[in-house]
Each structure stands twice: as C-alpha cells, then as structure tokens.
Design an enzyme around this catalytic site. Sequence first.
Site, mmCIF file in Angstrom:
data_model
loop_
_atom_site.group_PDB
_atom_site.id
_atom_site.type_symbol
_atom_site.label_atom_id
_atom_site.label_comp_id
_atom_site.label_asym_id
_atom_site.label_seq_id
_atom_site.Cartn_x
_atom_site.Cartn_y
_atom_site.Cartn_z
ATOM 1 C CB CYS A 25 2.463 -31.661 28.359
ATOM 2 S SG CYS A 25 3.432 -30.919 27.040
ATOM 3 C CB CYS A 69 5.559 -33.051 25.523
ATOM 4 S SG CYS A 69 3.853 -33.478 25.804
ATOM 5 C CE LYS A 122 9.038 -36.410 23.739
ATOM 6 N NZ LYS A 122 7.759 -37.084 23.545
ATOM 7 C CE1 TYR A 182 3.048 -40.451 19.362
ATOM 8 C CE2 TYR A 182 1.481 -42.214 19.784
ATOM 9 C CZ TYR A 182 1.835 -41.065 19.106
ATOM 10 O OH TYR A 182 0.986 -40.520 18.189
ATOM 11 C CD GLU A 215 8.405 -39.995 22.053
ATOM 12 O OE1 GLU A 215 7.918 -39.319 21.140
ATOM 13 O OE2 GLU A 215 8.132 -39.795 23.246
ATOM 14 C CG HIS A 237 17.728 -27.974 -4.980
ATOM 15 N ND1 HIS A 237 17.567 -29.344 -4.879
ATOM 16 C CD2 HIS A 237 18.963 -27.765 -5.497
ATOM 17 C CE1 HIS A 237 18.661 -29.931 -5.333
ATOM 18 N NE2 HIS A 237 19.528 -29.003 -5.701
ATOM 19 C CD GLU A 292 14.842 -30.518 -3.442
ATOM 20 O OE1 GLU A 292 14.526 -29.867 -4.447
ATOM 21 O OE2 GLU A 292 16.012 -30.635 -3.054
HETATM 22 P P1 NDP Z 1 0.977 -46.570 23.777
HETATM 23 O O1 NDP Z 1 -0.461 -46.819 23.901
HETATM 24 O O2 NDP Z 1 1.484 -45.686 22.710
HETATM 25 O O3 NDP Z 1 1.745 -47.957 23.642
HETATM 26 C C1 NDP Z 1 1.616 -48.947 24.627
HETATM 27 C C2 NDP Z 1 2.500 -50.111 24.248
HETATM 28 O O4 NDP Z 1 2.492 -51.052 25.312
HETATM 29 C C3 NDP Z 1 2.013 -50.837 23.008
HETATM 30 O O5 NDP Z 1 3.142 -51.301 22.306
HETATM 31 C C4 NDP Z 1 1.207 -51.987 23.605
HETATM 32 O O6 NDP Z 1 1.165 -53.102 22.761
HETATM 33 C C5 NDP Z 1 2.044 -52.305 24.818
HETATM 34 N N1 NDP Z 1 1.332 -52.951 25.902
HETATM 35 C C6 NDP Z 1 0.145 -52.624 26.439
HETATM 36 N N2 NDP Z 1 -0.153 -53.445 27.465
HETATM 37 C C7 NDP Z 1 0.867 -54.304 27.577
HETATM 38 C C8 NDP Z 1 1.170 -55.382 28.431
HETATM 39 N N3 NDP Z 1 0.336 -55.719 29.405
HETATM 40 N N4 NDP Z 1 2.329 -56.051 28.255
HETATM 41 C C9 NDP Z 1 3.176 -55.704 27.260
HETATM 42 N N5 NDP Z 1 2.969 -54.693 26.411
HETATM 43 C C10 NDP Z 1 1.825 -54.004 26.569
HETATM 44 O O7 NDP Z 1 1.430 -46.083 25.224
HETATM 45 P P2 NDP Z 1 2.678 -45.298 25.762
HETATM 46 O O8 NDP Z 1 2.750 -45.678 27.193
HETATM 47 O O9 NDP Z 1 3.876 -45.468 24.910
HETATM 48 O O10 NDP Z 1 2.213 -43.784 25.617
HETATM 49 C C11 NDP Z 1 0.945 -43.387 26.140
HETATM 50 C C12 NDP Z 1 0.309 -42.335 25.275
HETATM 51 O O11 NDP Z 1 0.896 -41.081 25.545
HETATM 52 C C13 NDP Z 1 0.468 -42.523 23.759
HETATM 53 O O12 NDP Z 1 -0.451 -43.395 23.201
HETATM 54 C C14 NDP Z 1 0.259 -41.106 23.283
HETATM 55 O O13 NDP Z 1 -1.108 -40.835 23.203
HETATM 56 C C15 NDP Z 1 0.897 -40.284 24.377
HETATM 57 N N6 NDP Z 1 2.276 -39.921 24.031
HETATM 58 C C16 NDP Z 1 2.514 -39.123 22.961
HETATM 59 C C17 NDP Z 1 3.796 -38.770 22.610
HETATM 60 C C18 NDP Z 1 4.041 -37.924 21.419
HETATM 61 O O14 NDP Z 1 3.112 -37.307 20.929
HETATM 62 N N7 NDP Z 1 5.255 -37.872 20.897
HETATM 63 C C19 NDP Z 1 4.942 -39.230 23.380
HETATM 64 C C20 NDP Z 1 4.591 -40.086 24.475
HETATM 65 C C21 NDP Z 1 3.306 -40.403 24.779
HETATM 66 P P3 NDP Z 1 0.006 -53.287 21.658
HETATM 67 O O15 NDP Z 1 0.373 -52.412 20.513
HETATM 68 O O16 NDP Z 1 0.057 -54.719 21.358
HETATM 69 O O17 NDP Z 1 -1.280 -52.872 22.332
#
Ligand code: NDP
Length: 456
Positions: free
Chosen positions: A40, A45, A48, A174, A178, A432, A437
């Site tokens: 983080c 976090c 980022k 995510y 982002e 307001h 609101e």
């Molecule tokens: P996520 O799990 O959020 O998303 C992964 C993405 O990658 C999905 O769109 C998934 O598709 C896709 N994916 C997975 N495997 C493959 C593949 N082999 N080829 C192509 N696409 C693929 O992971 P992130 O890496 O974005 O983030 C990790 C975690 O970190 C988040 O889930 C969250 O818990 C945490 N995080 C939180 C944040 C916040 O609170 N603001 C910010 C950043 C991270 P599909 O949907 O089809 O599985």
Amino acid sequence: MDYDLFVIGGGSGGVRCARIAASHGAKVAIAEEQHWGGTCVNVGCVPKKLMVQAAEYAGWARDSHGFGWNTQPGKHDWAALMAAKDTEIRRLNGIYVKLLENAGVTWFFDRATFLDPHTLQVGDRTMTAERIVIAVGGHPSWPEIEGAEHGIVSDQAFSLPACPKRVTMVGGGYIGVEFAGIFHGLGAEVDLLYRQRSPLRGFDDDIREALVENLQEHGIRLHPSVLLHRLELMPDGSRRLHLTDGRQFDSDLVFFAVGRVPNTKELGLERAGVKLAANGAVAVNAQNVSSQPNIFAIGDVSNKMNLTPVAIAEGHHLADRLFGRTVRSWSMQAVPTAVFSMPPIGTCGLSEEQAAELGPVDVYLTRFLPMRHVITGRNQRTLMKLVVDQASQRVVGAHMMGDDAAEMMQAIGIAMTAGATKADFDRTIGIHPTSAEEWVTLRTRTRVAGVAAAAE
Ligand code: NDP
C-alpha cells in the site's frame, strides 16, 4: 519462547497487529524484508493516489476556462512528480518504524521463514514465538504469454524514468482502470484491453456502463472481449501487441494488471504445517487461524478481500482477541471501496445484480451533469444509485461514479453499516448545493429488480 507474538511482514496489516498486541502487553517482534508499509505505502494505494491527483490537474486547467481563467496545462515534469512521491513514501516508511518503536515492538529488516511451527529463521538468526502471524501480502501476477517479459506489472509502474507516449493496460480490474486514467491524464495515449464485455467484473452493471462512457469520453481506446497472446519487442524499442482477434498495434509500454497472487512461496509453510487453499492463499477460518492453531494469516496472503483497511481491521482484531481485554470488531457486511478512475467510482454493499438474486429490490438511480461541469463544459455525468431490499427497505447497495465518489462512499458506508433504510435516507436533510444531496432526494423508484420484477 523469545516472543509472545512474531509478525512476518511489515505492511499495513502486520504493523497494526504488532503494535496493538504490544500495547496489550505482549512481547512482540516483526520482520520485514523489503519496505515498511508494504504494498500500500510503497507500490500501491499511496503512490497510485498521488499519481491520480497529479493526473487530475490537466483537466482542471482546461475546466478553469469556463470560470473565466485562462490557465494553460503547461508541460508535466515527470521527474518532479516521482521525487515528490518518493519523499512522501520515505516519510511514511519512517512513520511506520517510529510507530513500532513507540509501541515497544522489536523489528528486524530481514526475511523470516519457518523452521517449525514455533521457530523462525530471521536473517542469520533463529528465534521462537508462541504465536506467529503471516502478513506477507501478495504480488502482481504475470500472464503466461510469449514475450511477457517485455511488459511490466504495477511494482515497476512507480519508478518509470519518463511518462511513455503510448501505454497499453492489459486487464480490466482496479489497476487496469486506475492506471488508464493516470497515464491518460499525464499525457499518454492509452489503450485498455480486457477480456469481458466491460471492465470491473463484479461491480454494478450501471457503474460498468458509466465507466465505459467516461473512458471513451476521455479518448481512452477500449478493446473489449479480447486477449493479448504475444508481445514482441521491436527494433525501435516499442512493443508490438498481437491480439487474439488477429489485430496488432504498437505501444511504448505494456502494463499487465491481471490480478495479484499471495506471497506463499519459500516461507517454509510446509515445515510449520500451514496448509494452502486451492487459490494458493494461506487457508484460514473466520478468525484468521491457519491449519496450525498457533499460526494466523491476515491481509492479502489470505486472499479474502484484498483491501488495506480490511487487512488493518483483521490485524487489529486478531491482536485484541489474542492479548486484549476488549475486542474491537469490524463489520464486513457493507465494506465501502473505491476505484480511483477518472472520475472515481465509490461502491458499498451489493450490486443490483447480486441483490436481485437474493430477492426483490427497489432501484433508485440518477444521472446528472454536476453544476461545476455545466460551466466547465466537461461532458462528465455523475451516476448515483441505491439498491433497496424490498421487504426490509434496508439500503443494501450504493454505487456512484462521479467527482468525490470515494469521499462520499465512506459516509454512506456508515449509514449502511448501521442498517439504514431508504426512509432513513429520505428523512435526512440534504446539503445544498452539492451532488451528495442526491443521496437523500432520490424520491422516484427507477425500477424493481429480482423476483418481483419477474412477477410484475
Ligand atoms: P483485479 O482482480 O481487480 O482484476 C484483474 C483483471 O485482469 C480482470 O479484469 C481480469 O479479468 C483480468 N485478467 C485476469 N487474468 C487475465 C489473463 N490471463 N489475461 C487477461 N486478463 C486477465 O486485479 P488488479 O490486478 O487490477 O488488482 C489486484 C487487486 O488489488 C484488486 O482486486 C484489489 O483487491 C486490489 N486493489 C485495490 C485498489 C483499490 O482499492 N482502489 C486499487 C488497486 C488494487 P476477469 O474479470 O475476466 O477475471
């Protein structure tokens, strides 16, 4: 035993657990091998969010014209942003160590691995502890494709020498969403590749639709329902992407954001009798106890809800439970969360689709152009939505995409944790003029979903 409690991993969850246990009088030690504050603070976090904030200024400079200013965005100084970010991270690293020292926790800047259920190898020393907490987090996963080594993952995204001209984000979660906004705001041309029809699988469908509209409005090129199957390094240093639908295009940076995996390798877990779940996480029960009764796991390494505040809550609760007289607990029913896209998304509780599977729900939805953007001319509509369980009238889902969504959702989370009904929202006086609101003036039901919808 040398210690009552030994925590492996100095991220947000581990540090909180160690500090609270020590404040209850336990003799506590913690080991961290890489950077205090974990993902983080160092590669997640915090940096980022600073990059999101940096990216927002370009739009604000343009927006100011509507209000009579002639501000020009100027040229962004990437090195200055990186230096400011690094200074802030160093400050936070120091704070984490200070907090541990003030709490009387012994810390080691070394790798710790299990020799048996009570014995750890910490650097070149051996030490024993009555109880051990595994809080080692996770790391970004790499796709198994040819040429993957020509891309990067989020760990490298915070130390790029310059802002690339063309960036391709792979993954619609995510991080993909982002960083698409970050690089776009900082001046790059951005492509976003994802394998679903829209990004953010699991989020409310109206939010996913609004996200697609906003990304397109910003000029981010979207490539839905597609996979990257090969990445090729070109003689000029650019990367050629070969997609499963036969298309090819070039980019300067390919950033894989395809999920994260728990850091369970080479910890000696087998020597400690700690079992893994099918997804590679440390298997724990609801109380964060592993298959070995004196060993616990908190945060991303247990892969439950991979959010910093959840890891902190788990660490604090565990320390209270093991050593405290009173136990602070958190509600995991309505966990508010945000995606720092542009504009941000805030969400709490169930999506309409999830809620409708449990029973009939009333849906209240509004889309509007905020007052500011009527003047700025920015075509960025806000979406706000409440999902209400029809039988109890409790608000079971709240979703927003628009300015300040993350800030608002924290307060909505309090109301939902307290079990607020739609009538409670309705009898709250609004502020307001604000967008917020709208949460208390959603008078007309938009639709009914779930079982009753089918019956109507
Ligand atoms: P996520 O799990 O959020 O998303 C992964 C993405 O990658 C999905 O769109 C998934 O598709 C896709 N994916 C997975 N495997 C493959 C593949 N082999 N080829 C192509 N696409 C693929 O992971 P992130 O890496 O974005 O983030 C990790 C975690 O970190 C988040 O889930 C969250 O818990 C945490 N995080 C939180 C944040 C916040 O609170 N603001 C910010 C950043 C991270 P599909 O949907 O089809 O599985």
